[in-house]
Design a protein around this motif. Structure first.
Motif, PDB file in Angstrom:
ATOM      1  N   ILE A  89       3.625   5.394 -14.007  1.00 22.60           N
ATOM      2  CA  ILE A  89       2.503   6.328 -13.842  1.00 22.60           C
ATOM      3  C   ILE A  89       2.413   6.822 -12.402  1.00 22.60           C
ATOM      4  CG2 ILE A  89      -0.020   6.505 -13.876  1.00 22.60           C
ATOM      5  CD1 ILE A  89       0.059   4.547 -16.277  1.00 22.60           C
ATOM      6  N   LEU A  90       2.563   5.908 -11.449  1.00 25.84           N
ATOM      7  CA  LEU A  90       2.498   6.297 -10.040  1.00 25.84           C
ATOM      8  C   LEU A  90       3.630   7.255  -9.676  1.00 25.84           C
ATOM      9  CD1 LEU A  90       1.553   2.968  -8.220  1.00 25.84           C
ATOM     10  CD2 LEU A  90       0.115   4.968  -8.587  1.00 25.84           C
ATOM     11  N   GLU A  91       4.811   7.002 -10.217  1.00 23.71           N
ATOM     12  CA  GLU A  91       5.953   7.876  -9.917  1.00 23.71           C
ATOM     13  C   GLU A  91       5.714   9.284 -10.453  1.00 23.71           C
ATOM     14  OE1 GLU A  91      10.832   7.893 -10.274  1.00 23.71           O
ATOM     15  OE2 GLU A  91       9.665   6.197 -11.022  1.00 23.71           O
TER      16      GLU A  91
ATOM     17  N   TYR B 130       0.841  -1.197   0.000  1.00 27.13           N
ATOM     18  CA  TYR B 130       0.000   0.000   0.000  1.00 27.13           C
ATOM     19  C   TYR B 130       0.873   1.243   0.000  1.00 27.13           C
ATOM     20  CZ  TYR B 130      -3.805  -3.136   1.216  1.00 27.13           C
ATOM     21  OH  TYR B 130      -4.727  -4.147   1.208  1.00 27.13           O
ATOM     22  N   LEU B 131       0.507   2.205  -0.814  1.00 27.57           N
ATOM     23  CA  LEU B 131       1.286   3.432  -0.943  1.00 27.57           C
ATOM     24  C   LEU B 131       0.416   4.621  -0.561  1.00 27.57           C
ATOM     25  CD1 LEU B 131       2.731   2.722  -4.510  1.00 27.57           C
ATOM     26  CD2 LEU B 131       3.819   2.192  -2.324  1.00 27.57           C
TER      27      LEU B 131
ATOM     28  N   ALA C  85       3.024  10.942  -8.310  1.00 28.24           N
ATOM     29  CA  ALA C  85       3.582  11.324  -7.011  1.00 28.24           C
ATOM     30  C   ALA C  85       4.433  12.580  -7.131  1.00 28.24           C
ATOM     31  CB  ALA C  85       4.405  10.174  -6.432  1.00 28.24           C
ATOM     32  N   ALA C  86       5.249  12.639  -8.179  1.00 27.02           N
ATOM     33  CA  ALA C  86       6.121  13.803  -8.371  1.00 27.02           C
ATOM     34  C   ALA C  86       5.318  15.066  -8.629  1.00 27.02           C
ATOM     35  CB  ALA C  86       7.086  13.543  -9.522  1.00 27.02           C
ATOM     36  N   GLU C  87       4.333  14.962  -9.523  1.00 24.94           N
ATOM     37  CA  GLU C  87       3.509  16.132  -9.837  1.00 24.94           C
ATOM     38  C   GLU C  87       2.678  16.566  -8.629  1.00 24.94           C
ATOM     39  OE1 GLU C  87       3.315  18.089 -12.722  1.00 24.94           O
ATOM     40  OE2 GLU C  87       5.213  17.037 -12.966  1.00 24.94           O
ATOM     41  N   SER C  88       2.166  15.593  -7.886  1.00 24.41           N
ATOM     42  CA  SER C  88       1.384  15.921  -6.693  1.00 24.41           C
ATOM     43  C   SER C  88       2.239  16.628  -5.658  1.00 24.41           C
ATOM     44  CB  SER C  88       0.777  14.651  -6.092  1.00 24.41           C
ATOM     45  OG  SER C  88      -0.112  14.038  -6.988  1.00 24.41           O
ATOM     46  N   SER C  89       3.473  16.166  -5.505  1.00 19.96           N
ATOM     47  CA  SER C  89       4.378  16.784  -4.528  1.00 19.96           C
ATOM     48  C   SER C  89       4.732  18.212  -4.928  1.00 19.96           C
ATOM     49  CB  SER C  89       5.645  15.940  -4.395  1.00 19.96           C
ATOM     50  OG  SER C  89       6.465  16.433  -3.361  1.00 19.96           O
ATOM     51  N   ASP C  90       4.908  18.430  -6.219  1.00 22.76           N
ATOM     52  CA  ASP C  90       5.292  19.761  -6.701  1.00 22.76           C
ATOM     53  C   ASP C  90       4.113  20.722  -6.746  1.00 22.76           C
ATOM     54  OD1 ASP C  90       7.868  18.932  -6.989  1.00 22.76           O
ATOM     55  OD2 ASP C  90       7.719  18.521  -9.129  1.00 22.76           O
ATOM     56  N   GLU C  91       2.968  20.268  -7.244  1.00 23.43           N
ATOM     57  CA  GLU C  91       1.845  21.170  -7.503  1.00 23.43           C
ATOM     58  C   GLU C  91       0.696  21.024  -6.500  1.00 23.43           C
ATOM     59  OE1 GLU C  91       2.103  23.498  -9.667  1.00 23.43           O
ATOM     60  OE2 GLU C  91       4.023  22.792 -10.450  1.00 23.43           O
ATOM     61  N   LEU C  92       0.222  19.801  -6.325  1.00 23.26           N
ATOM     62  CA  LEU C  92      -0.934  19.582  -5.461  1.00 23.26           C
ATOM     63  C   LEU C  92      -0.611  19.932  -4.016  1.00 23.26           C
ATOM     64  CD1 LEU C  92      -3.856  18.548  -5.513  1.00 23.26           C
ATOM     65  CD2 LEU C  92      -2.978  16.262  -5.037  1.00 23.26           C
ATOM     66  N   LYS C  93       0.546  19.489  -3.551  1.00 22.16           N
ATOM     67  CA  LYS C  93       0.933  19.762  -2.165  1.00 22.16           C
ATOM     68  C   LYS C  93       1.076  21.259  -1.919  1.00 22.16           C
ATOM     69  CE  LYS C  93       4.388  18.567   1.319  1.00 22.16           C
ATOM     70  NZ  LYS C  93       5.650  17.832   1.586  1.00 22.16           N
ATOM     71  N   LYS C  94       1.615  21.956  -2.888  1.00 24.97           N
ATOM     72  CA  LYS C  94       1.789  23.403  -2.739  1.00 24.97           C
ATOM     73  C   LYS C  94       0.432  24.090  -2.587  1.00 24.97           C
ATOM     74  CE  LYS C  94       3.723  27.477  -5.038  1.00 24.97           C
ATOM     75  NZ  LYS C  94       4.435  27.984  -6.235  1.00 24.97           N
TER      76      LYS C  94
ATOM     77  N   LEU D 100      -0.802  -8.315 -10.947  1.00 24.28           N
ATOM     78  CA  LEU D 100      -0.331  -7.464 -12.042  1.00 24.28           C
ATOM     79  C   LEU D 100       0.797  -8.164 -12.810  1.00 24.28           C
ATOM     80  CD1 LEU D 100      -1.409  -4.591 -12.603  1.00 24.28           C
ATOM     81  CD2 LEU D 100       0.677  -3.703 -11.568  1.00 24.28           C
ATOM     82  N   SER D 101       0.727  -8.128 -14.139  1.00 23.91           N
ATOM     83  CA  SER D 101       1.784  -8.748 -14.953  1.00 23.91           C
ATOM     84  C   SER D 101       3.052  -7.909 -14.884  1.00 23.91           C
ATOM     85  CB  SER D 101       1.329  -8.857 -16.404  1.00 23.91           C
ATOM     86  OG  SER D 101       1.228  -7.558 -16.989  1.00 23.91           O
ATOM     87  N   ASP D 102       4.177  -8.488 -15.260  1.00 25.74           N
ATOM     88  CA  ASP D 102       5.444  -7.754 -15.243  1.00 25.74           C
ATOM     89  C   ASP D 102       5.387  -6.537 -16.155  1.00 25.74           C
ATOM     90  OD1 ASP D 102       6.476  -9.572 -13.497  1.00 25.74           O
ATOM     91  OD2 ASP D 102       7.510 -10.765 -15.015  1.00 25.74           O
ATOM     92  N   GLU D 103       4.778  -6.710 -17.331  1.00 24.26           N
ATOM     93  CA  GLU D 103       4.676  -5.599 -18.270  1.00 24.26           C
ATOM     94  C   GLU D 103       3.823  -4.467 -17.705  1.00 24.26           C
ATOM     95  OE1 GLU D 103       3.160  -4.668 -22.853  1.00 24.26           O
ATOM     96  OE2 GLU D 103       3.088  -6.701 -22.045  1.00 24.26           O
ATOM     97  N   ASP D 104       2.682  -4.838 -17.144  1.00 25.75           N
ATOM     98  CA  ASP D 104       1.801  -3.827 -16.558  1.00 25.75           C
ATOM     99  C   ASP D 104       2.413  -3.197 -15.309  1.00 25.75           C
ATOM    100  OD1 ASP D 104      -0.111  -4.082 -18.497  1.00 25.75           O
ATOM    101  OD2 ASP D 104      -1.341  -5.502 -17.371  1.00 25.75           O
ATOM    102  N   SER D 105       3.165  -3.969 -14.552  1.00 23.57           N
ATOM    103  CA  SER D 105       3.808  -3.438 -13.344  1.00 23.57           C
ATOM    104  C   SER D 105       4.733  -2.281 -13.687  1.00 23.57           C
ATOM    105  CB  SER D 105       4.607  -4.537 -12.626  1.00 23.57           C
ATOM    106  OG  SER D 105       3.758  -5.533 -12.124  1.00 23.57           O
ATOM    107  N   GLU D 106       5.468  -2.415 -14.783  1.00 22.87           N
ATOM    108  CA  GLU D 106       6.379  -1.364 -15.203  1.00 22.87           C
ATOM    109  C   GLU D 106       5.606  -0.090 -15.567  1.00 22.87           C
ATOM    110  OE1 GLU D 106       9.920  -0.706 -18.494  1.00 22.87           O
ATOM    111  OE2 GLU D 106       9.347  -2.735 -17.906  1.00 22.87           O
ATOM    112  N   LYS D 107       4.511  -0.278 -16.279  1.00 21.57           N
ATOM    113  CA  LYS D 107       3.690   0.879 -16.658  1.00 21.57           C
ATOM    114  C   LYS D 107       3.084   1.550 -15.413  1.00 21.57           C
ATOM    115  CE  LYS D 107       2.275  -1.022 -21.151  1.00 21.57           C
ATOM    116  NZ  LYS D 107       1.108  -1.540 -21.922  1.00 21.57           N
ATOM    117  N   VAL D 108       2.530   0.722 -14.528  1.00 24.41           N
ATOM    118  CA  VAL D 108       1.898   1.257 -13.317  1.00 24.41           C
ATOM    119  C   VAL D 108       2.918   1.991 -12.454  1.00 24.41           C
ATOM    120  CG1 VAL D 108       0.816   0.609 -11.124  1.00 24.41           C
ATOM    121  CG2 VAL D 108       0.016  -0.407 -13.250  1.00 24.41           C
ATOM    122  N   GLY D 109       4.107   1.405 -12.326  1.00 25.61           N
ATOM    123  CA  GLY D 109       5.159   2.052 -11.543  1.00 25.61           C
ATOM    124  C   GLY D 109       5.529   3.411 -12.104  1.00 25.61           C
TER     125      GLY D 109
END
Length: 308
Positions: free
Chosen positions: A216-218, A1-2, A221-230, A205-214
């Motif tokens: 997208i989540l990254e 869980y993240l 997370a980055a955009e949320s930290s920069d923009e949403l959190k602000k 989750l398949s290995d291929e989908d795991s890479e995509k999901v990872g």
């Protein structure tokens, strides 16, 4: 869980203490912000200040809704205060080992202090004991805002989301972290409630989908930290909802010390619930409680551990 800045409620569900400024002024109490910054904001100090304001407002000899209490809270304040005192019910020792702490010397000392705050000398108004305190039944937010508006408690234990709930309340309040166990505790701790939203990546989750999901989540997370959190933290909380500069400073301390206690998340064997109920019955007898609940708790822990 993240969890993290992707979900604003991960912030909103962080425990805080709200204090009523009129009660501070009327009773000549110390500047709570200074106490926090001095590192002397402890359970003992919390209780000491809470006792000062206790008042049978209508003089009927009973302490019920409409009287003044040192603390207003709900049941979740009990495990929140435990976590803030670095005395969780459950502690992770390794990837496969969870230790139950309720019979340790430190835990018993903390639970005795909490029990005293919750049950002695009419310090606390527990909003979940509506019949006992003759609390009007109605919408949750209405009763809490009424109590704040009418200066019915010196302290309220809630979560960050309460700041928004009290946005239209005229009575002034400040924001501080939960108290430490004692002055030797290095940091304040701000536990997050279990209903804070999280992201779950399923094992299917398949290995291929795991890479995509990872990926997208990254990015999220980055955009949320920069923009949403602000937008959420700097603008909404610090400038619009927090009513003074000191509360904004307190929020820095609170968010820097967040934790996700296993007590809230798992409640193995319903032990967290049992500890809460024990305190509500004015009991600190953790040895008997553990003897009664050990087998069920350890079985639940074992069931949740990773399997080879």
């Amino acid at each position: 869980y993240l969890t993290g800045d992707i979900h604003l409620y991960a912030n909103d569900a962080t425990h805080i203490v709200l204090f009523n400024k009129k009660n501070i002024e009327d009773y000549g109490l110390e500047n709570v912000y200074d106490i926090v910054k001095d590192g002397t904001w402890t359970l003992d100090k919390f209780e000491e200040m809470a006792r000062v304001v206790i008042s049978d407002v209508n003089g009927d000899g009973e302490f019920l809704w409409g009287d003044r209490f040192g603390l207003q809270c709900a049941n979740y304040a009990i495990p929140a205060l435990l976590s803030a005192s670095e005395s969780p019910i459950f502690e992770k020792k390794s990837e496969t080992e969870i230790e139950c702490k309720i019979t340790s010397e430190k835990f018993i000392s903390v639970i005795e202090k909490i029990n005293q705050i919750m049950n002695s000398d009419n310090i606390t108004l527990n909003m979940e004991d509506a019949a006992k305190f003759k609390i009007p039944t109605g919408e949750f937010s209405h009763e809490w805002t009424t109590a704040m508006q009418n200066n019915q408690a010196l302290f309220m234990i809630g979560v960050v989301d309460y700041i928004n709930m009290f946005s239209n309340v005229d009575s002034d309040f400040g924001i501080i972290p939960l108290p430490k166990y004692d002055e030797n505790q290095e940091n304040y701790m701000s536990p997050v409630m279990a209903d804070a939203m999280g992201l779950c990546v399923p094992i299917t989750l398949s290995d291929e989908d795991s890479e995509k999901v990872g990926f997208i989540l990254e990015v999220m997370a980055a955009e949320s930290s920069d923009e949403l959190k602000k937008a959420y933290y700097d603008i909404t909380l610090q400038r619009k909802k927090a009513r003074d500069e000191e509360s904004a400073e307190m929020l820095d301390i609170i968010f820097a010390s967040r934790s996700y206690p296993l007590d809230f998340v798992y409640n193995w064997g319903n032990l967290t619930t049992s500890v809460i109920n024990s305190v509500k019955k004015d009991s600190s007898d953790m040895a008997s409680l553990w003897a009664k609940n050990e087998k069920l708790t350890m079985k639940a822990i074992e069931k949740s551990m990773p399997q080879n």
